[in-house]
Design an enzyme around this catalytic site. Structure first.
Site, short mmCIF file in Angstrom:
data_model
loop_
_atom_site.label_atom_id
_atom_site.label_comp_id
_atom_site.label_asym_id
_atom_site.label_seq_id
_atom_site.Cartn_x
_atom_site.Cartn_y
_atom_site.Cartn_z
CD GLU A 75 -2.30 2.01 -0.13
OE1 GLU A 75 -2.54 3.05 -0.05
OE2 GLU A 75 -2.84 1.15 -0.12
N GLY A 78 0.74 4.44 2.99
CA GLY A 78 1.13 4.69 4.10
C GLY A 78 -0.08 4.50 5.17
N GLY A 81 -6.57 1.15 3.88
CA GLY A 81 -8.45 1.52 4.08
C GLY A 81 -8.28 1.98 2.91
N GLY A 157 3.87 0.36 -5.20
CA GLY A 157 4.76 -1.27 -6.30
C GLY A 157 4.46 -1.09 -7.71
N GLY A 187 -7.58 0.91 -6.79
CA GLY A 187 -8.40 1.56 -6.66
C GLY A 187 -9.02 2.73 -8.17
N GLY A 225 -23.57 13.79 -9.10
CA GLY A 225 -23.31 12.39 -8.64
C GLY A 225 -23.60 12.28 -7.27
CG ASP A 356 -13.17 2.04 -7.36
OD1 ASP A 356 -14.10 1.42 -7.37
OD2 ASP A 356 -13.22 2.97 -6.81
CG HIS A 365 -21.21 -1.99 -1.09
ND1 HIS A 365 -21.28 -0.29 -0.81
CD2 HIS A 365 -22.22 -2.57 -2.18
CE1 HIS A 365 -21.93 -0.02 -1.99
NE2 HIS A 365 -22.28 -1.12 -2.10
CG HIS A 488 -46.36 -1.64 14.74
ND1 HIS A 488 -46.88 -0.67 13.98
CD2 HIS A 488 -47.13 -0.59 15.62
CE1 HIS A 488 -47.40 0.79 13.93
NE2 HIS A 488 -47.83 0.08 15.18
#
Length: 509
Positions: A75, A78, A81, A157, A187, A225, A356, A365, A488
């Site tokens: 990653e 650093g 997430g 990388g 991503g 959007g 992505d 998700h 209810h």
């Protein structure tokens, strides 16, 4: 365990010569690998290497380790997430919640008998709460890596071969990470617009919009959007005059048309202004702010708009720059998405891609589900993700959540269908809490009653939608939902009533 102790244990195991049987050899080999795990050097081969530690990448890495595969995650940021946790989903939801609390205290509390002499915004404290949430969650993922024995390399990388990744570490060094299977999970990045330079001060992306040092008097959002409307809502609640400029004729073009119209009216009641079918011709910073030149999308007279801050929210683009994909021959489409088969494999053996960077909805998700399925395939198991059954949520107030097909899509497919609707104005819980703006809309096949799509506009629609997600994934009918007892009074009763309206008749409207 100390490294010296590991060395002594290895020497002891190697000195043992109780048997030359394959079983003993396997036992000793396992023992050695067990005591070495977590201290792998870059030269040791991994079963799985994941490039990218966002929602897709870190989930894939943890799942791979849980399946017994030796795993390394690389990653560049650093902190784990990805965009979602660091500068996207999580910080934006923190600000959406904080700004909603302020808005409720100022506008709704008096009607509930709760009065203040004054209410004010402490923006620095609001930002601190957001940053604390992000920090705690990123550290939590690092803890999960340690718990599951995922090796974590911090750096950028790039491929040097289909089984080797060169990493420029954030400390300034370099290493090579080897893997039998490499997953690209890098991503996406903010999509730029021609002639517009984002400085993250006056002309900002969503990243800059999450870190403004003061509430702008006037905010212009380019793009109607999910992201643009959410960030526009944050600053609008805090006092900004918000104008949304959109090239298309509608906001959120993927949304069901009927729900979209109600949603736009709800935002307009919150004083958000819309300029649809409008093209941004130019943006320039001035001494005091920003000037936008716009014209009708179909062409025509140009006009000028002025703002303190402009948010560029025209979508996102796959992030694959500098990965060396061309060096190893990974195929991409015209917009830079990596092409994969139904097992997430690229055209290069041993190289996979998720999230992505491949076709499909750009949602955190969805990337997580990609990660699960991809690793299961690598481990010799079966994985599956149906992109037609991935929910989407706009986290404004009210929220809008959907799963499955819109009415426009059903019509285009030529499917005969029924529609059931139920307004939250007729829902007892919504009326009791004085937050009843919204609707549930269900589309079902006319002959089989199989649910085709569900669309909800309501407070917490993002939570309510998952009953529908489960139903669609199991090919349930509207009658199936209607015949399930719902507690209810709850907001979820609106879904039951909409289901009743789809196959028969509702009770409370």
């Amino acid at each position: 365990m100390a490294l010296a102790s590991l060395a002594r244990r290895k020497a002891y195991l190697l000195s043992r010569n109780l048997s030359n049987s394959p079983a003993d050899a396997l036992k000793y080999s396992f023992s050695l690998s067990y005591f070495s795990r977590g201290f792998a050097s870059g030269s040791e081969e991994n079963d799985v290497v994941v490039i990218g530690g966002g929602p897709g990448g870190y989930v894939a890495a943890i799942k791979a380790a849980q399946l017994g595969l030796k795993t390394t995650c690389i990653e560049k940021r650093g902190t784990l997430g990805g965009t979602c946790l660091n500068v996207g989903c999580i910080p934006s939801k923190a600000l959406l919640h904080s700004s909603h609390m302020y808005h409720e205290a100022k506008h709704s509390f008096p009607g509930h008998g709760v009065k203040f002499s004054s209410v004010e915004v402490d923006l620095s404290a609001m930002m601190a709460q957001k940053d604390k949430a992000v920090s705690n969650l990123t550290r939590g993922i690092e803890g999960l890596f340690k718990k599951n024995k995922v090796n974590y390399v911090k750096g950028y990388g790039k491929f040097i071969s289909p089984s080797e990744v060169s990493v420029d570490t954030i400390e300034g060094g370099s290493t090579v990470v080897k893997g039998k299977n490499i997953i690209i999970a890098t991503g996406s990045d903010v999509k730029s617009l021609p002639g517009i330079t984002i400085d993250e001060k006056r002309i900002v992306s969503s990243t800059g919009a999450l870190a403004l040092s003061e509430v702008p008097k006037k905010l212009i959002v380019i793009g109607a959007g999910y992201i643009g409307l959410e960030m526009g809502s944050v600053w609008g609640r805090l006092g900004s005059e918000v104008t949304v400029v959109e090239f298309a004729p509608d906001i959120v073009p993927t949304m069901d048309g009927e729900v979209r119209k109600q949603f736009q009216r709800a935002l307009e009641k919150q004083k958000m202004k819309f300029m649809l079918k409008t093209k941004v011709v130019g943006v320039e910073t001035t001494g005091n702010g920003v000037k936008l030149t716009v014209e009708p999308a179909a062409g025509g007279e140009q006009t000028t708009l002025e703002a303190d801050v402009v948010l560029v929210s025209a979508g996102r683009t796959p992030f694959t720059a500098g990965l060396g994909l061309d060096k190893i021959g990974v195929e991409t489409d015209k917009i830079g998405r990596i092409l994969v088969n139904d097992r997430f494999a690229t055209n290069v053996p041993g190289v996979y891609a998720i999230g992505d960077v491949i076709p499909g909805p750009m949602l955190a998700h969805k990337a997580e589900e990609d990660g699960f399925a991809c690793v299961e395939f690598i481990a010799g198991k079966h994985g599956h993700v149906d992109y037609d059954k991935v929910p989407g949520v706009v986290y404004t107030h009210p929220e809008v959540a959907s799963v499955g097909k819109t009415e426009e899509q059903v019509k285009a497919l030529g499917i005969e269908y029924r529609v059931g609707k139920f307004p939250f104005l007729a829902n007892s819980r919504a009326k009791a809490i004085d937050d009843a703006e919204g609707i549930v809309k269900i589309l079902a096949d006319k002959e089989s009653d199989k649910i085709l799509g569900v669309h909800i506009m309501a407070p917490n629609a993002g939570e309510l939608i998952h009953e529908a997600v489960l139903a669609i994934n199991y090919d349930a009918s509207s009658e199936d939902i209607a015949r399930v007892c719902h507690a209810h009074p709850t907001m979820s009763e609106a879904l039951k009533e909409a289901a009743m309206a789809t196959y028969d008749k509702p009770i409370h409207v």
